[in-house]
Design a protein around this motif. Sequence first.
Motif, short mmCIF file in Angstrom:
data_model
loop_
_atom_site.label_atom_id
_atom_site.label_comp_id
_atom_site.label_asym_id
_atom_site.label_seq_id
_atom_site.Cartn_x
_atom_site.Cartn_y
_atom_site.Cartn_z
N ARG A 129 -55.37 -18.27 6.96
CA ARG A 129 -55.72 -17.43 8.12
C ARG A 129 -55.75 -18.25 9.39
O ARG A 129 -55.32 -17.79 10.46
CB ARG A 129 -57.07 -16.75 7.87
CG ARG A 129 -56.99 -15.51 7.01
CD ARG A 129 -58.29 -14.72 7.05
NE ARG A 129 -59.37 -15.44 6.38
CZ ARG A 129 -59.63 -15.36 5.09
NH1 ARG A 129 -58.87 -14.60 4.31
NH2 ARG A 129 -60.64 -16.02 4.56
N THR A 130 -56.26 -19.47 9.31
CA THR A 130 -56.29 -20.34 10.48
C THR A 130 -54.86 -20.63 10.96
O THR A 130 -54.60 -20.67 12.17
CB THR A 130 -57.00 -21.66 10.15
OG1 THR A 130 -58.34 -21.38 9.75
CG2 THR A 130 -57.03 -22.60 11.36
N MET A 154 -52.40 -18.69 10.48
CA MET A 154 -51.77 -17.40 10.75
C MET A 154 -50.53 -17.19 9.88
O MET A 154 -49.45 -16.84 10.36
CB MET A 154 -51.44 -17.25 12.23
CG MET A 154 -52.67 -17.27 13.13
SD MET A 154 -52.29 -17.10 14.88
CE MET A 154 -51.64 -15.42 14.92
N SER A 163 -49.39 -16.50 5.31
CA SER A 163 -49.91 -16.13 4.00
C SER A 163 -50.36 -17.37 3.23
O SER A 163 -49.88 -18.48 3.48
CB SER A 163 -48.84 -15.39 3.19
OG SER A 163 -47.79 -16.28 2.83
N ASP A 219 -58.63 -19.21 3.60
CA ASP A 219 -59.20 -19.45 4.93
C ASP A 219 -58.29 -20.35 5.76
O ASP A 219 -58.12 -20.14 6.97
CB ASP A 219 -60.58 -20.10 4.80
CG ASP A 219 -61.60 -19.17 4.17
OD1 ASP A 219 -61.46 -17.94 4.33
OD2 ASP A 219 -62.52 -19.67 3.50
#
Length: 294
Positions: A27-28, A30, A32, A24
């Motif tokens: 993803r924040t 942006m 891997s 998570d």
Amino acid sequence: MLDRLNEAMEYIESHLGERIEAADLARTAMTSEYHFRRMFSALAGVPLAEYIRRRRMTLAGAEVLGAPDRTLLEVAVRYGYDTGEGFARAFRAVHGIGPGEARRTGAVLRSQQRLTFRLVVEGSSAMRYRLVEKEAFRVVGRKARVPLIHEGPNQAIAEFIRGIGREELNRIEALSDQEPAGLLGVSDQLDPSRAEGTELDYYQGVVTGQQDPPADLDSLDVPAGSWAVFESEGPFPQALQYLWRDVFTQWFPSNPYASRPGPEILRVRLYEEGKRAEAELWIPVERTDRGPIA
């Protein structure tokens, strides 16, 4: 990139009472999960999981001492622990004292400050690097499981190489048939945390395209991909260790690339009786859609 890293730090702060997944946070930011973990440990100087634990126990410690109306179990649950025992173990690991004793004695506790990443402009020299596309290849040589050492000589690696013997090293070196050429130090299967003392697979070997290397040697198949190749020169072993640090704290935040899973390959030439070294570090990378620091 720094803006997105700071967004990930805000995510941590707002979820300290919940389970926080590295995926998570990646993803924040942006990027891997693999690259995020490595970037974080290089920039922060502490593994991601350890930072989260320290932040939780910093806030929990303030409540243990400053909110006597709350039971220790209530504080534990507030910070994501189902049992008082698990909370006490984590509390002691950070503060060096159990929560019950800390509350009774008003003990001095440790505080992990919130991290914020900022760009600091320094007059450091430019990094020398090139990008290389390589077909699949094989690392062939001798392998050992060794601890990760961030500063100073790695005695486990030194002893491992001495134990191989000069004649065997010459036999292995003769198998080299492509870049990076010659005897190499190859690190693989590093712990995602990059914490001091965690173990990795270390190969003293060569890069080769041979399909049938000697059966008595260890081998590692490496798929095709992009590599960033960095050059450095300086005191041994500090220059090599600082090179890895600079790659992750300076080069990656400033360039549209991220690290990808794969071995790290180091070619070293020692001189001045082993006191100085010329190094070439190969890091597997992939292009990202982002630009440099935002």
